[in-house]
Design a protein around this motif. Structure first.
Motif, PDB file in Angstrom:
ATOM      1  N   GLY A 981       0.787  -1.216   0.000  1.00 18.80           N
ATOM      2  CA  GLY A 981       0.000   0.000   0.000  1.00 18.80           C
ATOM      3  C   GLY A 981       0.817   1.264   0.000  1.00 18.80           C
ATOM      4  N   VAL A 982       0.545   2.153   0.962  1.00 12.99           N
ATOM      5  CA  VAL A 982       1.150   3.479   1.016  1.00 12.99           C
ATOM      6  C   VAL A 982       2.667   3.402   1.107  1.00 12.99           C
ATOM      7  N   GLU A 983       3.185   2.497   1.936  1.00 15.83           N
ATOM      8  CA  GLU A 983       4.639   2.409   2.109  1.00 15.83           C
ATOM      9  C   GLU A 983       5.315   2.025   0.795  1.00 15.83           C
ATOM     10  N   GLU A 984       4.742   1.059   0.114  1.00 15.58           N
ATOM     11  CA  GLU A 984       5.314   0.656  -1.173  1.00 15.58           C
ATOM     12  C   GLU A 984       5.227   1.796  -2.181  1.00 15.58           C
ATOM     13  N   ALA A 985       4.117   2.536  -2.169  1.00 15.91           N
ATOM     14  CA  ALA A 985       3.962   3.661  -3.095  1.00 15.91           C
ATOM     15  C   ALA A 985       5.017   4.735  -2.835  1.00 15.91           C
ATOM     16  N   LYS A 986       5.286   5.029  -1.578  1.00 14.47           N
ATOM     17  CA  LYS A 986       6.299   6.043  -1.252  1.00 14.47           C
ATOM     18  C   LYS A 986       7.676   5.628  -1.759  1.00 14.47           C
ATOM     19  N   ILE A 987       7.995   4.356  -1.602  1.00 15.49           N
ATOM     20  CA  ILE A 987       9.298   3.867  -2.045  1.00 15.49           C
ATOM     21  C   ILE A 987       9.405   3.954  -3.575  1.00 15.49           C
ATOM     22  N   GLU A 988       8.353   3.581  -4.262  1.00 19.16           N
ATOM     23  CA  GLU A 988       8.374   3.678  -5.725  1.00 19.16           C
ATOM     24  C   GLU A 988       8.477   5.134  -6.171  1.00 19.16           C
ATOM     25  N   CYS A 989       7.807   6.034  -5.448  1.00 20.09           N
ATOM     26  CA  CYS A 989       7.907   7.466  -5.762  1.00 20.09           C
ATOM     27  C   CYS A 989       9.337   7.954  -5.563  1.00 20.09           C
ATOM     28  N   ALA A 990       9.983   7.494  -4.480  1.00 19.43           N
ATOM     29  CA  ALA A 990      11.360   7.906  -4.216  1.00 19.43           C
ATOM     30  C   ALA A 990      12.291   7.441  -5.329  1.00 19.43           C
ATOM     31  N   LYS A 991      12.088   6.226  -5.799  1.00 21.68           N
ATOM     32  CA  LYS A 991      12.921   5.726  -6.904  1.00 21.68           C
ATOM     33  C   LYS A 991      12.738   6.591  -8.146  1.00 21.68           C
ATOM     34  N   ALA A 992      11.488   6.949  -8.430  1.00 18.34           N
ATOM     35  CA  ALA A 992      11.226   7.795  -9.600  1.00 18.34           C
ATOM     36  C   ALA A 992      11.831   9.190  -9.422  1.00 18.34           C
ATOM     37  N   HIS A 993      11.756   9.731  -8.207  1.00 22.05           N
ATOM     38  CA  HIS A 993      12.321  11.050  -7.917  1.00 22.05           C
ATOM     39  C   HIS A 993      13.832  11.064  -8.166  1.00 22.05           C
ATOM     40  N   PHE A 994      14.569  10.107  -7.582  1.00 19.83           N
ATOM     41  CA  PHE A 994      16.031  10.117  -7.727  1.00 19.83           C
ATOM     42  C   PHE A 994      16.455   9.815  -9.166  1.00 19.83           C
ATOM     43  N   ALA A 995      15.702   9.010  -9.861  1.00 16.17           N
ATOM     44  CA  ALA A 995      16.012   8.763 -11.277  1.00 16.17           C
ATOM     45  C   ALA A 995      15.864  10.047 -12.087  1.00 16.17           C
ATOM     46  N   ALA A 996      14.849  10.865 -11.727  1.00 15.44           N
ATOM     47  CA  ALA A 996      14.588  12.099 -12.474  1.00 15.44           C
ATOM     48  C   ALA A 996      15.635  13.174 -12.208  1.00 15.44           C
ATOM     49  N   ILE A 997      16.137  13.281 -10.964  1.00 16.73           N
ATOM     50  CA  ILE A 997      17.046  14.396 -10.642  1.00 16.73           C
ATOM     51  C   ILE A 997      18.512  14.059 -10.867  1.00 16.73           C
ATOM     52  N   SER A 998      18.867  12.763 -11.015  1.00 16.06           N
ATOM     53  CA  SER A 998      20.289  12.408 -11.051  1.00 16.06           C
ATOM     54  C   SER A 998      20.728  11.714 -12.324  1.00 16.06           C
ATOM     55  N   ASN A 999      19.799  11.496 -13.258  1.00 16.99           N
ATOM     56  CA  ASN A 999      20.149  10.781 -14.486  1.00 16.99           C
ATOM     57  C   ASN A 999      20.845   9.457 -14.182  1.00 16.99           C
ATOM     58  N   SER A1000      20.339   8.799 -13.152  1.00 15.25           N
ATOM     59  CA  SER A1000      20.846   7.470 -12.738  1.00 15.25           C
ATOM     60  C   SER A1000      22.258   7.496 -12.182  1.00 15.25           C
ATOM     61  N   SER A1001      22.794   8.698 -11.813  1.00 10.36           N
ATOM     62  CA  SER A1001      24.134   8.737 -11.208  1.00 10.36           C
ATOM     63  C   SER A1001      24.083   8.511  -9.705  1.00 10.36           C
ATOM     64  N   ILE A1002      22.901   8.323  -9.162  1.00 12.94           N
ATOM     65  CA  ILE A1002      22.762   8.005  -7.748  1.00 12.94           C
ATOM     66  C   ILE A1002      21.816   6.819  -7.611  1.00 12.94           C
ATOM     67  N   THR A1003      22.084   5.969  -6.650  1.00 16.84           N
ATOM     68  CA  THR A1003      21.278   4.764  -6.448  1.00 16.84           C
ATOM     69  C   THR A1003      20.402   4.945  -5.220  1.00 16.84           C
ATOM     70  N   TYR A1004      19.134   4.609  -5.340  1.00 14.24           N
ATOM     71  CA  TYR A1004      18.239   4.575  -4.189  1.00 14.24           C
ATOM     72  C   TYR A1004      17.652   3.175  -4.089  1.00 14.24           C
ATOM     73  N   ASP A1005      17.662   2.624  -2.893  1.00 17.76           N
ATOM     74  CA  ASP A1005      17.062   1.302  -2.714  1.00 17.76           C
ATOM     75  C   ASP A1005      16.772   1.079  -1.235  1.00 17.76           C
ATOM     76  N   VAL A1006      15.977   0.076  -0.988  1.00 22.34           N
ATOM     77  CA  VAL A1006      15.681  -0.350   0.378  1.00 22.34           C
ATOM     78  C   VAL A1006      16.581  -1.523   0.723  1.00 22.34           C
ATOM     79  N   VAL A1007      17.280  -1.428   1.840  1.00 21.02           N
ATOM     80  CA  VAL A1007      18.165  -2.518   2.248  1.00 21.02           C
ATOM     81  C   VAL A1007      17.789  -2.981   3.652  1.00 21.02           C
ATOM     82  N   LYS A1008      18.045  -4.238   3.906  1.00 22.94           N
ATOM     83  CA  LYS A1008      17.740  -4.796   5.217  1.00 22.94           C
ATOM     84  C   LYS A1008      18.834  -4.478   6.217  1.00 22.94           C
ATOM     85  N   ASP A1009      20.112  -4.524   5.775  1.00 21.57           N
ATOM     86  CA  ASP A1009      21.235  -4.307   6.679  1.00 21.57           C
ATOM     87  C   ASP A1009      22.447  -3.883   5.870  1.00 21.57           C
ATOM     88  N   PHE A1010      23.569  -3.672   6.548  1.00 25.38           N
ATOM     89  CA  PHE A1010      24.782  -3.189   5.911  1.00 25.38           C
ATOM     90  C   PHE A1010      25.337  -4.212   4.909  1.00 25.38           C
TER      91      PHE A1010
END
Length: 1018
Positions: A981-1010
């Motif tokens: 639901g909402v949490e998944e939508a926010k994460i997908e929005c964040a991925k779209a945001h960083f792709a738009a502002i960085s031309n893929s020169s920055i990585t955004y993802d959800v990680v469980k641990d280091f």
């Protein structure tokens, strides 16, 4: 566990001070013919002796004048004012020792020293109460082996009882060191003659007092301020004492003081725990049911203060209580996500947060002080519940710190009646939890569950898991042991004068099981005790004391209850955790937190007033007179008596060095004292330590600090140099751009899907009315039938849904509320509500808040599903500035939610969970990481389902891994099935945001641990 005892210089000094008053007395043992009484009916084969042993009188050479000279020498050595004359009749010496410093140990050592020097062997310890009597007896037991190892002999001791008068004969006839412990009630005759003064057939026609008086005993009066009324002073003369020693932390009459270790000395020498206070108080009704709790105020150098405020908010599944940082102008109605309870002007005034008196003022006139609560129908119960909760929370956090060190943490609750802890339904009933016990178990489960998310220590978590809420608390009260009935807690009989219990059973568990309570194998960690048990016993590992009863300022000033936790703690080997073990950390580890029902400021004022009263005879300023006639000692032990000329030289030099200004010691003096670099006059430079010792007798109201437990330890500050590093600048340039989004979807399709989900899945809690019907029996057969509640029998029971609306006087804009929850238009929301099945829509009147929350969540989940497929982001010209890092105020407590870090742009990391702590810990030590930052909440991405703030921004060293700048969101799991639901939508929005502002020169993802992060970037 076996408690260990150390040879501590201050205790030896106190013993030596007493002994030195009698310099000139020879070492002698004296016998006399003991009166055996009427032996007519005594069996002849009984082993009886008529040889008695008594204390040898003072020799003629030891005149009062010589004793006074000895006394003056002792007093000058200790920085005490010399007595003008002996405080007669007889010789009366006072020893002042702060609670928790080992007063009983000290006078036991003094008895051994008096015996070793002068041969005196008969001692009587006079106590005011059963509590102190039992405490003294236990101390003599536990120290016996320790002193036997030092002096090669043991003390024979007993508690005087008129039922065991053979002990009196043994006291008189035994040549060893003998100690009698006696309650003042046993001899304090008033109108009725006490047994001790009577000729008794059972004592062979003798008076017990006559046999005791013949031994010429040395009297030791424990807590004389509670013992010596006018009548008691007269009664004490019957003992024919050689002399009298008085030990207390709070003497009313000083007599001839030979040693002083007061509250200021004990605190400054790190001999007792540091005190912290956490106040939880009530405020008056404001004709509202809104809950507001002011935890504390935070002050800053360059901006307005903020407040830590507790209130209710509307969450995903219902309302919950939170504590949030708020500022002037904040509106609780908005912060609570629109709870109607805060609609009546719960707006903090622009200048309503006042650090001068730790208060917050609202637009509606409500003013709260730190620790205060308002807005509950049962405010007193809520206040006690908050006190219990804060005690448990403080306990768990302290325990998490001390468990790895092998230190058991105990918390003590003082209550005013047994029924608040245990209730009984009949004579043979085992009892059930009273109000406070129920509250404790509920809050314990909640607090442990909440804090377990912060705890990363597996060993400590395992320790917690083994202990249930029920078995970890215990009551210590008087016990009714009537024949034919189960043992049960009962109210103690409380002495009106001393306000302490006279029932020995009340102390059995506390005294006899002290070592067991200190073991980590013993599950009891929380102790409920009657307020009458406030003196005479203690436990070194009490770290929290919570008083669940109203307290007067006079009670606080007396410091009796506080004294139960002042003693320094011990570890599992029984070793005392003092300065010799811990160094400068001794008082940070040894901290006693007092959870009180008074505001911190008022409590602190009362406690400080009590301390000031006890320190009234200390000098208040530095002047020439302070040094007059004092004795200075150099490192070789050589002494010099200070004349007026020398006193003037010392004083003038202190002023010249900037140590004294207008009679007060300066910050420069305290700084040099801390560093051991105090400079003194040339004439006494070899005696600098003695000069500092004299200056330490000055009373300073700030010398004994009281820590506000509402305060925080550290504030995270940005390192300006790191903001300029190329790694940070490159990272920031990639992620600071703002964006806007567009989204399009079929509104009709969303409306229908939302209607279907609401009709299929919406359920809200109903209000039920429970009805129980019973009748009195036709005939009452017996009194017991009434007492046991059996004259009434329940006949019927039923429950049904309440047939009235629970809305009361609150009116809702239902469409508007769901618009707020979902961000949809009023027309869309109205269409959804109109399409709902009537029976589902009717649920609104059953539970409005829950209806709004759950309906909003269902609609948002459907909206989020549509958004993921139809959203697009575009870069804006606007960007975030680095000011967001310096403007953010981040404060926490070390070891609880704060840790020092090296690779972050902040000097401390304030973390929200144990997962974040572990993640940052790995970032901070990994050589591949150049720099990282936990992003403040003011850095966010706008999404159709609310603001979204990623957790971390990380820059890696170029060449060590694939060179990327990584923005991470840490989750306990990255399984997409758990990010709905909402949490998944926010994460997908964040991925779209960083792709738009960085031309893929920055990585955004959800990680469980280091480990997963490194796997992705490698």
């Amino acid at each position: 566990m076996k408690l260990q005892f150390k040879h501590q210089p201050f205790q030896a000094e106190a013993a030596a001070a007493v002994c030195d008053v009698f310099n000139g007395q020879p070492m002698r043992t004296t016998t006399y013919r003991l009166d055996l009484g009427d032996m007519t009916n005594v069996q002849t084969d009984l082993d009886m002796t008529d040889t008695g042993f008594r204390n040898h009188p003072l020799v003629p050479e030891l005149t009062n004048a010589r004793i006074l000279d000895n006394l003056h020498a002792v007093q000058r050595r200790g920085g005490l004012k010399p007595s003008d004359a002996l405080a007669g009749p007889g010789i009366n010496l006072s020893i002042e020792m702060e609670t928790g410093t080992g007063k009983t140990y000290t006078y036991v050592k003094t008895m051994y020293e008096l015996n070793a020097r002068y041969g005196w062997s008969k001692f009587i310890i006079v106590v005011p109460s059963v509590a102190i009597r039992e405490g003294v007896y236990k101390s003599l037991q536990t120290t016996q082996e320790h002193f036997a190892g030092e002096y090669g002999k043991k003390i024979r001791f007993f508690i005087y009882s008129s039922d065991r008068l053979t002990e009196v004969d043994r006291f008189a006839s035994d040549s060893a060191i003998n100690v009698m412990i006696i309650n003042m009630q046993a001899f304090n005759s008033s109108k009725n003659q006490r047994i001790i003064d009577k000729k008794l057939d059972t004592f062979r026609s003798r008076k017990p007092i006559d046999i005791i008086a013949k031994t010429n005993p040395i009297l030791i009066i424990d807590e004389p301020q509670s013992v010596e009324g006018k009548q008691t002073k007269e009664s004490l003369k019957k003992f024919n004492p050689l002399f009298t020693l008085r030990y207390s932390a709070t003497h009313k009459e000083k007599y001839d003081m030979v040693y002083r270790l007061d509250a200021m000395d004990a605190y400054n020498q790190h001999l007792v725990k540091k005190i912290a206070a956490l106040g939880v108080t009530l405020t008056g009704s404001t004709a509202t049911n809104s809950y507001v709790y002011l935890e504390g105020i935070d002050l800053y150098k360059n901006k307005a203060p903020t407040a830590r405020l507790g209130f209710e908010i509307k969450g995903a599944t219902g309302t919950k209580t939170v504590v949030k940082k708020v500022s002037g102008g904040d509106d609780l109605f908005a912060l609570s996500n629109g709870l109607e309870e805060y609609s009546d002007r719960y707006v903090i005034l622009p200048d309503g947060i006042d650090g001068r008196d730790n208060s917050v003022t609202f637009l509606n006139g409500l003013k709260l002080y730190a620790g205060q609560i308002q807005g509950n129908e049962q405010m007193t119960a809520l206040q006690r519940r908050v006190q219990i909760r804060e005690t448990i929370r403080t306990h768990i956090r302290r325990e998490r710190e001390l468990y790895p060190k092998g230190i058991k943490v105990l918390s003590l609750f003082f209550i005013d009646e047994v029924a608040k802890y245990r209730l009984y339904d009949g004579d043979n009933d085992d009892g059930r939890n009273g109000e406070y016990a129920r509250m404790f178990e509920e809050e314990y489960e909640n607090v442990v569950g909440e804090l377990q998310r912060e705890i990363g220590d597996e060993a400590y978590l395992s320790y917690l898991d083994k202990i249930s809420a029920h078995e970890t608390h215990q009551g210590y009260f008087s016990i009714d042991k009537k024949k034919g009935k189960k043992a049960r807690f009962v109210e103690s009989k409380v002495d009106r004068k001393t306000q302490t219990s006279d029932d020995a059973d009340a102390y059995d568990l506390i005294m006899k099981d002290k070592e067991r309570l200190l073991s980590l194998d013993e599950p009891v960690r929380f102790i409920f005790s009657h307020s009458a048990l406030r003196e005479g016993w203690d436990n070194p590992n009490v770290f929290q004391i919570c008083t669940l009863k109203p307290q007067s300022e006079s009670e606080i000033r007396s410091r009796q209850e506080i004294g139960r936790g002042l003693r320094l703690c011990v570890n599992q080997q029984g070793e005392r955790m003092d300065e010799s073990v811990l160094g400068s950390e001794v008082q940070e580890l040894n901290k006693l937190t007092l959870v009180t029902d008074m505001a911190f400021g008022k409590f602190a004022e009362a406690l400080q007033s009590g301390l000031a009263e006890s320190l009234a005879d200390r000098p208040k300023k530095v002047d020439v007179q302070l040094f007059m006639d004092k004795v200075l000692t150099n490192a070789n032990g050589d002494t010099v008596k200070v004349t007026r000329d020398l006193a003037e030289a010392i004083y003038e030099d202190l002023i010249g060095n900037g140590y004294v200004k207008r009679g007060e010691l300066t910050d420069k003096y305290y700084a040099d004292k801390a560093s051991g670099t105090v400079q003194v006059a040339e004439e006494v430079k070899d005696c600098a330590a003695s000069v500092v010792s004299i200056l330490s007798t000055i009373y300073d109201s700030h010398s004994v600090e009281l820590e506000d437990a509402h305060g925080n330890n550290v504030e995270a500050k940005v390192d300006p140099d790191k903001l300029k590093k190329k790694e940070f600048l490159a990272l920031w340039e990639k992620i600071n751009q703002k964006s806007f989004y567009t989204v399009s979807f079929d509104t009709k399709d969303l409306i229908q899907k939302a209607i279907d989900k609401l009709n299929g899945h919406l359920e809200v809690s109903r209000i039920f009315v429970k009805k129980e019907y019973g009748e009195q029996e036709t005939q009452i057969q017996s009194k017991d039938q009434l007492l046991q509640g059996e004259s009434f029998k329940q006949r019927k029971a039923d429950q049904e849904v309440a047939d009235h609306s629970v809305l009361g006087s609150v009116r809702y804009d239902l469409v508007g509320k769901i618009v707020e929850e979902t961000g949809l238009t009023r027309a869309t929301v109205a269409a959804i509500l109109a399409g709902m099945a009537p029976q589902k829509f009717a649920m609104f009147r059953l539970n409005p808040e829950e209806f709004i929350l759950k309906a909003g969540k269902i609609i948002n989940n459907e909206k989020a599903t549509a958004i993921i497929q139809h959203i697009a982001y575009n870069k804006l010209d606007a960007a975030y500035d680095t000011d967001i890092f310096t403007a953010a105020t981040l404060r926490g407590k070390l070891g609880q939610n704060a840790m020092p870090v090296d690779r972050s742009i902040y000097d401390y990391l304030i973390y929200d969970s144990d997962g974040e702590r572990k993640f940052a810990g790995q970032l901070d030590i990994n050589e591949k990481v150049a720099l990282y930052v936990k992003l403040p909440k003011s850095f966010f991405i706008s999404t159709p389902v609310g603001k979204y703030s990623p957790d971390w921004a990380i820059a890696f060293h170029e060449g060590t891994v694939k060179h990327v700048y990584f923005v991470a969101e840490t989750k306990g799991s990255n399984d997409t099935m758990e990010l709905r639901g909402v949490e998944e939508a926010k994460i997908e929005c964040a991925k779209a945001h960083f792709a738009a502002i960085s031309n893929s020169s920055i990585t955004y993802d959800v990680v469980k641990d280091f480990e997963q992060l490194i796997s992705l970037v490698s």
